[in-house]
Design a protein around this motif. Sequence first.
Motif, mmCIF file in Angstrom:
data_model
loop_
_atom_site.group_PDB
_atom_site.id
_atom_site.type_symbol
_atom_site.label_atom_id
_atom_site.label_comp_id
_atom_site.label_asym_id
_atom_site.label_seq_id
_atom_site.Cartn_x
_atom_site.Cartn_y
_atom_site.Cartn_z
ATOM 1 N N GLU A 185 27.788 -43.522 7.171
ATOM 2 C CA GLU A 185 28.404 -43.056 8.418
ATOM 3 C C GLU A 185 29.728 -43.798 8.551
ATOM 4 O OE1 GLU A 185 30.081 -42.149 11.568
ATOM 5 O OE2 GLU A 185 29.281 -44.165 11.815
ATOM 6 N N MET A 239 27.078 -39.838 13.695
ATOM 7 C CA MET A 239 25.846 -40.616 13.519
ATOM 8 C C MET A 239 24.639 -39.691 13.501
ATOM 9 S SD MET A 239 24.467 -43.569 12.971
ATOM 10 C CE MET A 239 25.232 -45.077 13.595
ATOM 11 N N TYR A 241 26.107 -47.754 8.049
ATOM 12 C CA TYR A 241 27.104 -47.310 9.036
ATOM 13 C C TYR A 241 28.191 -48.364 9.230
ATOM 14 C CZ TYR A 241 25.389 -50.232 12.896
ATOM 15 O OH TYR A 241 25.050 -51.293 13.690
ATOM 16 N N PRO A 252 31.439 -47.910 16.651
ATOM 17 C CA PRO A 252 30.856 -47.056 17.691
ATOM 18 C C PRO A 252 31.660 -47.113 18.981
ATOM 19 C CG PRO A 252 29.565 -49.072 17.428
ATOM 20 C CD PRO A 252 30.640 -49.110 16.383
#
Lengths: 349, 349
Positions: free
Chosen positions: A246, A254, A269, A273
């Motif tokens: 991600e 996501m 990831y 965010p």
Amino acid sequence: MRATTIHGPFDIRVTDVPDAALHGPTDAVVRVTHACVCGSDLWAYRGVAARQEGQRIGHEFVGVVDAVGADVVTVRPGDTVIAPFVWSDGVCEFCRAGLHTSCPHGGFWGTPGSDGGQGEAVRVPFADGTLVKVPAGTDPALTPALLSLSDVMSTGHHAVVSALAGPGPGPHGWVAVVGDGAVGLCAVLAARRLGARNIIALGRHVERTLIASKFGATHIVPERGEDAVAAVRELTGGLGAHHVIEAVGTEESMRTAIAATRDGGTVGYVGVPHGGSAGVTISDMFNRNVALRGGVAPARAYIGELLTDVLAGTLDPSAVFDLTVPLSGTPDGYAAMHSRRALKVLIEM
Amino acid sequence: MRATTIHGPFDIRVTDVPDAALHGPTDAVVRVTHACVCGSDLWAYRGVAARQEGQRIGHEFVGVVDAVGADVVTVRPGDTVIAPFVWSDGVCEFCRAGLHTSCPHGGFWGTPGSDGGQGEAVRVPFADGTLVKVPAGTDPALTPALLSLSDVMSTGHHAVVSALAGPGPGPHGWVAVVGDGAVGLCAVLAARRLGARNIIALGRHVERTLIASKFGATHIVPERGEDAVAAVRELTGGLGAHHVIEAVGTEESMRTAIAATRDGGTVGYVGVPHGGSAGVTISDMFNRNVALRGGVAPARAYIGELLTDVLAGTLDPSAVFDLTVPLSGTPDGYAAMHSRRALKVLIEM
């Protein structure tokens, strides 16, 4: 000296700032020769991430050491160095464990009280624990590749290392990369470097997927959202990819990454965010044993091995840079990346 | 035959149901000798997880094979067997990879159309892929330990395996277990079995923490929430535990688990998530590189190795059972677990 500062949403300027200077015996001052603009800088540019008016910005740079404090032993004036996007003391438990981003004395370039990377010079705290020296005589043509180790290539590498950690077939399995930005493309390159043979790049911008293919992607999925998940599943015998990257940082990406992961697989990831639940819904993971690993990349831990490959000519992420501007052109560089006219902007001082 | 059925919140009954019978050539019918009540059964009991009126319930049992279909080859009538809490075909890609819970032909005891474990007998689909045979002549005193492998011990083991997967010091690091229910206690036992030397059990019920200590916990933290996190950090040099088990399934317990994890560490989660965001906030994980791995436990993959240890006398989780009832007493058993008068209830047919 001149440096890039941010004054509000869509208001990037190059202004006069105090000269970078040694503050302590472990400091160095680095004259920046090359910097660049990160996708995460755009969060500040767009006003999504808050900044103080006039705050310095930029966290990726290479340069030449100009001065060192009395306690600095690993770099000398005149050395060419790569700076990871956070500084770190190099001696704490986390630095010794390779997680320099958790160093209690560490920090991020451009936070208030520190110098940003998009400027003529930077004071580097803990120079020994932070900077990585480039061998004298290195071909200047390698500079963009060296600069990429500061963040984007190290971050792509961290995503792949994270996705490959733990159970699963590793490089022999299917690797899928969600995100065709510079980090996603570097993740493709990192996956190939780590031996992956089946690499799916999710992206719909042809100029970017061409780079993905050049970097080692064996399959391109131009769909988005649920259609992208369906396409990944179709490629992988209906089961999804074992290891999914991600590399965007939105809720949608996501969700796509988790849904495209095979039961028992891992999402690595590294997308920063922003907002909301970040797309992580535990009920989508629990029954399928999908794991989530990653976060901010400890670039300092990776630069050494990646640098070896760059110098050997076996690793070249430089294609992620598709626009070069002088320092005075940095505001234009932000605008070009924001509007997707540029993938990633290189700043030559 | 008689079996336990659920008729609404707090309405568990033992009723007449159709006799268990072979439906196909890969089926077996198992006469249940011992079953138990799971913490996750209480979600249905409390009305949090929906059930149909009169639905069968119970997913943990051991028993004696009563009949087998024509294609069954690994168990015969008269064999004592352990049933994992899901059935699985044993031949698909996921079963072969040890993730039987993702078997496309698998299912959970007590779902509509299947038999529940808290009854006199169970039709077992895919008997070869599901049941694990116990050697003839095994000491009956081991039965509670064998029954624990059906779910609770295998789930505690999965939590620890998940938390230890990937980077980190493994058993040489700090292991913390959030949750003093039967799964949490089994996780303590699993951690010790896998070599952990510093095991922190979070729990405030003395009768449970005594079991935790017996099972191998070296430190007990009776605080909850932020105070528990502070206590774990104090024990671990301010840094948190490397490997943290989440064995409850509430938002608070997940938040505690993530916060108690050292930067770069892993939460192994097996608590069944119920409601809301399940406590996972990506911003609490990203900057610290805290990973999340786990989910529903593939008990079938673990029963073999755990059974070996039970038979050898080196693994005994039976202390998690502190109340035994006959089948007719199952409603009382639920009430006792709901009110925390019992830790885990054993049902003897």
